[in-house]
Design an enzyme around this catalytic site. Structure first.
Site, mmCIF file in Angstrom:
data_model
loop_
_atom_site.group_PDB
_atom_site.id
_atom_site.type_symbol
_atom_site.label_atom_id
_atom_site.label_comp_id
_atom_site.label_asym_id
_atom_site.label_seq_id
_atom_site.Cartn_x
_atom_site.Cartn_y
_atom_site.Cartn_z
ATOM 1 N N HIS A 273 0.828 -1.209 0.000
ATOM 2 C CA HIS A 273 0.000 0.000 0.000
ATOM 3 C C HIS A 273 0.865 1.263 0.000
ATOM 4 C CE1 HIS A 273 -3.275 -2.706 1.981
ATOM 5 N NE2 HIS A 273 -3.046 -3.010 0.722
ATOM 6 N N HIS B 285 -9.363 -1.929 -4.823
ATOM 7 C CA HIS B 285 -8.259 -2.272 -3.931
ATOM 8 C C HIS B 285 -7.302 -3.271 -4.585
ATOM 9 C CE1 HIS B 285 -5.922 -2.491 -0.345
ATOM 10 N NE2 HIS B 285 -5.790 -3.774 -0.630
ATOM 11 N N ASP C 15 -3.320 -2.797 -5.146
ATOM 12 C CA ASP C 15 -2.264 -3.775 -4.835
ATOM 13 C C ASP C 15 -1.392 -4.040 -6.060
ATOM 14 O OD1 ASP C 15 -2.869 -4.257 -2.156
ATOM 15 O OD2 ASP C 15 -4.154 -5.979 -2.582
ATOM 16 N N HIS D 80 -1.134 -11.145 -5.126
ATOM 17 C CA HIS D 80 0.248 -10.674 -5.046
ATOM 18 C C HIS D 80 1.219 -11.539 -5.850
ATOM 19 C CE1 HIS D 80 -0.648 -7.470 -2.313
ATOM 20 N NE2 HIS D 80 -1.253 -8.291 -1.485
#
Ligand SMILES: [Zn+2]
Length: 290
Positions: free
Chosen positions: A80, A238, A242, A265
């Site tokens: 973030h 969001h 990321d 991720h």
């Protein structure tokens, strides 16, 4: 076409909080840095105050978050902060932290973006390196797909979130051309989310003890618990945030269109590696020509 000019901040600025996973209190201080310094973390709580470069070559395996490791020093939950720096185009910054995990804050990048804007971004004399995506690349596994391909100007990110008809999180799409104004107004505030049943599992492993349902988006059967969405597609925004943060570990600007479907991720790191390798090839081609 030369890249834009690099930026740093004019003065130091801090964010305090606690780690969502480790529960440890932590203070993050952003310090100005010179041209071509890049994004570097520094663990000021460890002997020798070791530095950890924000580069994809320092990625460490970790679930549900991005962790960097250099030598024996690590820092985690960096995505973030990285998104805030990338979204606001701050290329050179020393990030001092006094704990292994960065503050979770409200699960978004907004407190970081606010602090960095308070530090007054300033242009530097050197240009930022840029990789222009000229052909389509596809990264995929059984769960997720990311395609990276050409785009006429700047970076466009599209995130397609679809966990199936049975999921309590409805299918949604986020699609933005990334610039500092769009980032600050439409992306930075999108919070991380978790399923209520996942919280039970995480707490059983000692994670997230200090987190309440008002700290981040917890999805129950009827939607967010004790909370309201900041946008109808906040979850997709969001995931896009990321992706932007993780992608920045390639260390350069990207001109291209990234389309992500259900990725996390691990896939973002593969994408950053792909662009990093392209940037290295470009540098060596320029060196050969010189
Ligand atoms: Zn996140």
């Amino acid at each position: 076409m030369p890249g834009r000019f690099q930026q740093t901040i004019s003065r130091s600025t801090s964010v305090k909080g606690f780690g969502l996973f480790t529960n440890a209190d932590v203070c993050v201080t952003f310090q100005p840095a010179g041209e071509n310094h890049g994004i570097v973390f520094q663990r000021v709580d460890l002997p020798g105050q070791p530095k950890i470069k924000g580069c994809i070559t320092n990625i460490a395996a970790e679930e549900r978050r991005t962790k960097l490791l250099e030598g024996s020093a690590s820092v985690e939950m960096v995505e973030h902060v990285l998104a805030a720096l990338a979204g606001l185009r701050i290329d050179n910054c020393l990030i001092q932290v006094d704990a292994p995990e960065l503050p979770g804050c409200d699960g978004s990048a907004l407190p970081y973006a606010a602090a960095l804007l308070d530090g007054e971004p300033v242009q530097q004399a050197a240009r930022r390196k840029m990789v222009v995506l000229k052909e389509n690349s596809v990264l995929e596994d059984e769960d997720a797909v990311i395609t990276a391909g050409p785009y006429f100007s700047g970076l466009r990110l599209s995130y397609d979130l679809n966990y199936g008809a049975d999921s309590v999180i409805p299918a949604q799409l986020a699609d933005f051309s990334i610039d500092p104004v769009t980032f600050a107004s439409s992306i930075a505030g999108a919070r991380t989310f978790v399923l209520e049943k996942e919280i039970v599992y995480l707490r059983s492993r000692g994670y997230g003890e200090k987190v309440s349902t008002s700290d981040l988006l917890v999805y129950g059967q009827d939607g967010p618990v004790d909370n309201e969405l900041r946008a109808h597609n906040e979850c997709a925004r969001h995931k896009l945030l990321d992706c932007l943060g993780d992608l920045s570990l390639c260390g350069c600007d990207v001109q291209g269109h990234i389309r992500a479907f259900r990725s996390g991720h691990r896939h973002n790191h593969q994408l950053a590696r792909l662009v990093y390798d392209l940037a290295q090839k470009k540098t060596s081609a320029v060196e050969r020509a010189a």
